[in-house]
Enzyme design. Structure first.
Site, PDB file in Angstrom:
ATOM      1  N   LYS A 200       0.886  -1.168   0.000  1.00 45.18           N
ATOM      2  CA  LYS A 200       0.000   0.000   0.000  1.00 45.18           C
ATOM      3  C   LYS A 200       0.925   1.219   0.000  1.00 45.18           C
ATOM      4  CE  LYS A 200      -2.475   3.414   1.714  1.00 45.18           C
ATOM      5  NZ  LYS A 200      -1.893   4.604   1.074  1.00 45.18           N
TER       6      LYS A 200
ATOM      7  N   GLY B  29       6.459   5.685   8.138  1.00 45.64           N
ATOM      8  CA  GLY B  29       5.607   6.869   8.022  1.00 45.64           C
ATOM      9  C   GLY B  29       5.718   7.715   9.271  1.00 45.64           C
TER      10      GLY B  29
ATOM     11  N   GLY C  53       1.995   5.523  12.888  1.00 42.85           N
ATOM     12  CA  GLY C  53       2.743   4.337  13.301  1.00 42.85           C
ATOM     13  C   GLY C  53       2.234   3.765  14.614  1.00 42.85           C
TER      14      GLY C  53
ATOM     15  N   GLU D 180       9.123   2.280  11.292  1.00 43.25           N
ATOM     16  CA  GLU D 180      10.205   3.258  11.191  1.00 43.25           C
ATOM     17  C   GLU D 180       9.541   4.612  11.050  1.00 43.25           C
ATOM     18  OE1 GLU D 180      12.399   5.770  10.722  1.00 43.25           O
ATOM     19  OE2 GLU D 180      12.498   5.248   8.601  1.00 43.25           O
TER      20      GLU D 180
ATOM     21  N   CYS E  44      13.920  10.530   6.815  1.00 42.51           N
ATOM     22  CA  CYS E  44      13.775  10.229   8.237  1.00 42.51           C
ATOM     23  C   CYS E  44      15.111  10.424   8.945  1.00 42.51           C
ATOM     24  CB  CYS E  44      13.258   8.819   8.429  1.00 42.51           C
ATOM     25  SG  CYS E  44      14.060   7.654   7.361  1.00 42.51           S
TER      26      CYS E  44
ATOM     27  N   GLU F 142       9.940  16.871  14.723  1.00 43.35           N
ATOM     28  CA  GLU F 142      10.354  16.573  13.346  1.00 43.35           C
ATOM     29  C   GLU F 142       9.612  17.513  12.390  1.00 43.35           C
ATOM     30  OE1 GLU F 142       8.999  12.886  11.338  1.00 43.35           O
ATOM     31  OE2 GLU F 142      11.085  12.619  10.761  1.00 43.35           O
TER      32      GLU F 142
HETATM   33  O1  TXE Z   1       2.552  10.093   6.701  1.00 46.23           O
HETATM   34  P1  TXE Z   1       1.552   8.938   7.125  1.00 46.23           P
HETATM   35  P2  TXE Z   1       2.331  11.344   5.719  1.00 46.23           P
HETATM   36  C1  TXE Z   1       6.384  11.956   8.711  1.00 46.23           C
HETATM   37  C2  TXE Z   1       6.770  13.338   8.316  1.00 46.23           C
HETATM   38  C3  TXE Z   1       5.580  13.807   7.540  1.00 46.23           C
HETATM   39  C4  TXE Z   1       4.457  13.151   8.313  1.00 46.23           C
HETATM   40  C5  TXE Z   1       3.182  12.973   7.543  1.00 46.23           C
HETATM   41  O2  TXE Z   1       6.953  14.122   9.466  1.00 46.23           O
HETATM   42  O3  TXE Z   1       5.462  15.195   7.519  1.00 46.23           O
HETATM   43  O4  TXE Z   1       4.973  11.897   8.680  1.00 46.23           O
HETATM   44  O5  TXE Z   1       3.419  12.312   6.300  1.00 46.23           O
HETATM   45  C6  TXE Z   1      -0.449   5.204   5.299  1.00 46.23           C
HETATM   46  N1  TXE Z   1      -3.334   2.856   8.859  1.00 46.23           N
HETATM   47  N2  TXE Z   1       6.931  10.991   7.791  1.00 46.23           N
HETATM   48  O6  TXE Z   1       0.992  11.963   5.893  1.00 46.23           O
HETATM   49  O7  TXE Z   1       0.160   9.432   7.204  1.00 46.23           O
HETATM   50  C7  TXE Z   1      -0.345   6.288   4.256  1.00 46.23           C
HETATM   51  O8  TXE Z   1      -1.338   6.127   3.264  1.00 46.23           O
HETATM   52  C8  TXE Z   1      -2.377   2.359   8.064  1.00 46.23           C
HETATM   53  C9  TXE Z   1       8.175  10.392   8.187  1.00 46.23           C
HETATM   54  O9  TXE Z   1       2.667  10.900   4.348  1.00 46.23           O
HETATM   55  O10 TXE Z   1       2.165   8.291   8.307  1.00 46.23           O
HETATM   56  C10 TXE Z   1       1.060   6.077   3.742  1.00 46.23           C
HETATM   57  O11 TXE Z   1       1.099   4.978   2.849  1.00 46.23           O
HETATM   58  N3  TXE Z   1      -1.696   3.109   7.170  1.00 46.23           N
HETATM   59  C11 TXE Z   1       8.419   9.163   7.406  1.00 46.23           C
HETATM   60  C12 TXE Z   1       1.818   5.748   5.028  1.00 46.23           C
HETATM   61  O12 TXE Z   1       0.823   5.267   5.931  1.00 46.23           O
HETATM   62  C13 TXE Z   1      -1.989   4.414   7.080  1.00 46.23           C
HETATM   63  C14 TXE Z   1       8.174   9.262   5.943  1.00 46.23           C
HETATM   64  C15 TXE Z   1       2.547   6.930   5.670  1.00 46.23           C
HETATM   65  O13 TXE Z   1       1.606   7.958   5.856  1.00 46.23           O
HETATM   66  C16 TXE Z   1      -2.977   4.994   7.888  1.00 46.23           C
HETATM   67  C17 TXE Z   1       6.899   9.891   5.677  1.00 46.23           C
HETATM   68  C18 TXE Z   1      -3.662   4.166   8.814  1.00 46.23           C
HETATM   69  N4  TXE Z   1      -4.608   4.620   9.632  1.00 46.23           N
HETATM   70  C19 TXE Z   1       6.345  10.748   6.586  1.00 46.23           C
HETATM   71  N5  TXE Z   1      -3.038   6.310   7.604  1.00 46.23           N
HETATM   72  C20 TXE Z   1       9.764   8.554   7.685  1.00 46.23           C
HETATM   73  N6  TXE Z   1       9.810   7.736   8.735  1.00 46.23           N
HETATM   74  O14 TXE Z   1      10.714   8.744   6.972  1.00 46.23           O
HETATM   75  C21 TXE Z   1      -2.131   6.546   6.633  1.00 46.23           C
HETATM   76  N7  TXE Z   1      -1.492   5.403   6.303  1.00 46.23           N
END
Ligand code: TXE
Length: 498
Positions: free
Chosen positions: A173, A226, A231, A248, A282, A382
């Site tokens: 996904k 994410g 997470g 992560e 990250c 962050e």
């Molecule tokens: O992340 P999300 P977003 C951080 C970074 C960024 C913030 C938001 O600070 O500004 O997160 O980014 C899926 N159940 N990082 O909105 O929402 C979503 O569709 C299961 C750090 O993009 O966490 C996507 O595929 N999954 C990070 C994934 O989760 C769900 C890199 C990440 O989305 C979900 C990216 C749910 N309820 C963002 N809701 C890093 N660690 O490097 C969403 N998703």
């Protein structure tokens, strides 16, 4: 014409009568493709396909599975330039980094393919004669891979490479900001010849497809990268099913600049660490903790270097930094810049959206440097954008205390020529990764990758030999070739050896 993608289920792209969403180039606003907003039904179909493929896939000997991964790596290599350009167009990182994203997949697929010929277990002596004991890795079953947008090929590559060699079919996904990269990724796996159902991809809302994947009774492990809040939600939901979860969740990674640091080396590292991928890694260096003796010298050099960065369309080779990935990212970063200004942090350079000409079509933010107090939000939270927070430390101990004062613990770095302080830092810095005389970014695939504290649970690590942990469990096997009943703990007194 804008291509309309379907979902990849059971070895085929399938069209659905579903609502669709667009994916756009964050530098130009151009629409690149459209994808379905899948519902629970489509997700169930993908999980069914993965479940149906599991038995055959787990029985394929791992070296054979490895051959398919090698084949995929060869195709990625052949298509590297085209795929790198798609990464840059859809995500906004500069083209050299777009190519790097694809290279990371090649590297990890080759590494994981080799793991197919290792995947070592242990043989352990038995307390009874004519009996041997061993451990073997078993695949957990069909798994879910939930990926972000910042490494739109590399992260699907890390997660899927490990799942596949372990013997687990997967449902990917991807982030809704970068589904095209994921689709091109899946196309390569399709061309490599993975059996139908082993590779599946479903696009849509995190709250529907992501949540549904984690909660699905047939999904036996989740690997998620994410944001922290999402997470934690994933962790809770997975705990209810008692399945493995790799998480992560980002960082607030420090570079410690000690008073004996090599200044040019430090500046090169800080620029790459803070502004590479427009700070959206990250592992990005989002805090620079400077020894008071060199503080003025460092901040002057930083401003000079940051102002020289060429911000523009990342597909052009001479651009140093592209846009941030989306309007939401832009809003979030600009909000943090406002918070810094309101909290009294000192803006040293940048601090604004770039406007005029081609900038108006995308999400461009000037490379930004703030001098901040150790308690300020810019020092703690962050931001995930091109914003570097600089802090002043009294000495080595103070620098480490500042470094460890945040809730994250992913990457860290120290610049010094003092061997004693370098070695102390390797143990003192609370992080899953420490670099010496190099920035906080630049992980290599043959080593474990992951963090501590709110970056994620410490029991799983992506990449390296530990990558298999996410997708396998240990089975213990006892083989008794004595030809009689031997009872452990009971028959110990009449051991004969015969
Ligand atoms: O992340 P999300 P977003 C951080 C970074 C960024 C913030 C938001 O600070 O500004 O997160 O980014 C899926 N159940 N990082 O909105 O929402 C979503 O569709 C299961 C750090 O993009 O966490 C996507 O595929 N999954 C990070 C994934 O989760 C769900 C890199 C990440 O989305 C979900 C990216 C749910 N309820 C963002 N809701 C890093 N660690 O490097 C969403 N998703």
């Amino acid at each position: 014409m804008v291509q309309e993608y379907g979902l990849f289920i059971g070895g085929k792209w399938k069209k659905f009568e579903a609502k669709r969403f667009e994916t756009r180039n964050p530098a130009t606003g151009e629409v690149l493709a459209t994808f379905p907003l899948a519902t629970g039904d489509e997700l169930n179909g993908a999980v069914r396909a993965a479940k149906g493929a599991f038995d055959k896939w787990r029985k394929m000997p791992p070296p054979r599975r490895g051959e398919l991964l090698f084949e995929a790596a060869r195709i990625f290599r052949r298509k590297k330039e085209d795929l790198g350009r798609i990464v840059t167009s859809e995500m906004g990182k500069v083209i050299a980094e777009g190519r790097g994203d694809v290279q990371e997949v090649i590297d990890f697929y080759e590494y994981a393919a080799g793991e197919g010929r290792r995947m070592f277990g242990e043989t352990v002596p038995s307390e009874l004669p004519n009996k041997m004991c061993l451990t073997v890795r078993m695949p957990v079953g069909p798994v879910g891979l939930i990926t972000p947008w910042n490494f739109p090929m590399a992260i699907p590559g890390w997660k899927s490479g490990a799942a596949l060699i372990a013997g687990c079919p997967f449902v990917l996904k991807p982030s809704s900001l970068t589904p095209l990269c994921a689709a091109k990724f899946v196309d390569v796996l399709d061309e490599a010849g993975f059996p139908p159902g082993v590779v599946n991809m479903v696009t849509g809302n995190g709250s529907v497809v992501g949540d549904g994947l984690v909660a699905h009774p047939d999904i036996r492990a989740i690997s998620f990268t994410g944001g922290v809040e999402t997470g934690k939600h994933v962790y809770e939901s997975a705990a209810k099913k008692m399945i493995k979860v790799g998480l992560e969740l980002g960082g607030k990674n420090p570079i410690l600049a000690l008073d004996d640091a090599d200044m040019d080396l430090l500046m090169d590292g800080v620029m790459f660490g803070a502004f590479g991928t427009a700070g959206q890694r990250c592992t990005a260096a989002s805090r620079l903790i400077v020894h008071q003796k060199i503080y003025e010298q460092v901040t002057d050099a930083l401003v000079e270097r940051a102002e020289k960065l060429h911000v523009g369309n990342p597909i052009e080779e001479d651009v140093d930094m592209g846009p941030v990935a989306s309007l939401d990212q832009e809003k979030k970063v600009l909000e943090y810049i406002d918070i810094g200004k309101k909290e009294g942090d000192k803006l040293l350079t940048g601090g604004k959206k770039l406007k005029g000409g081609a900038y108006d079509k995308g999400f461009f933010i000037a490379p930004t440097v703030f001098a901040v107090d150790r308690k300020s939000r810019l020092a703690q939270e962050e931001i995930f954008g091109p914003v570097l927070s600089v802090l002043k430390a009294k000495n080595y101990e103070d620098a480490v205390a500042i470094a460890n004062s945040v809730k994250y613990g992913l990457s860290s770095s120290i610049y010094t020529n003092d061997l004693r302080r370098a070695f102390r830092a390797m143990h003192d810095l609370e992080a899953g990764i420490t670099y010496v005389n190099a920035p906080t970014i630049g992980a290599e695939v043959q080593l474990p990758f992951g963090g501590i504290k709110e970056t994620g649970p410490t029991d799983t690590r992506e990449a390296g030999p530990t990558a298999l942990e996410e997708f396998t469990y240990w089975k213990t096997i006892y083989v008794d070739y004595s030809g009689r009943l031997q009872r452990a703990q009971i028959d110990t007194e009449k051991l004969s050896g015969g």
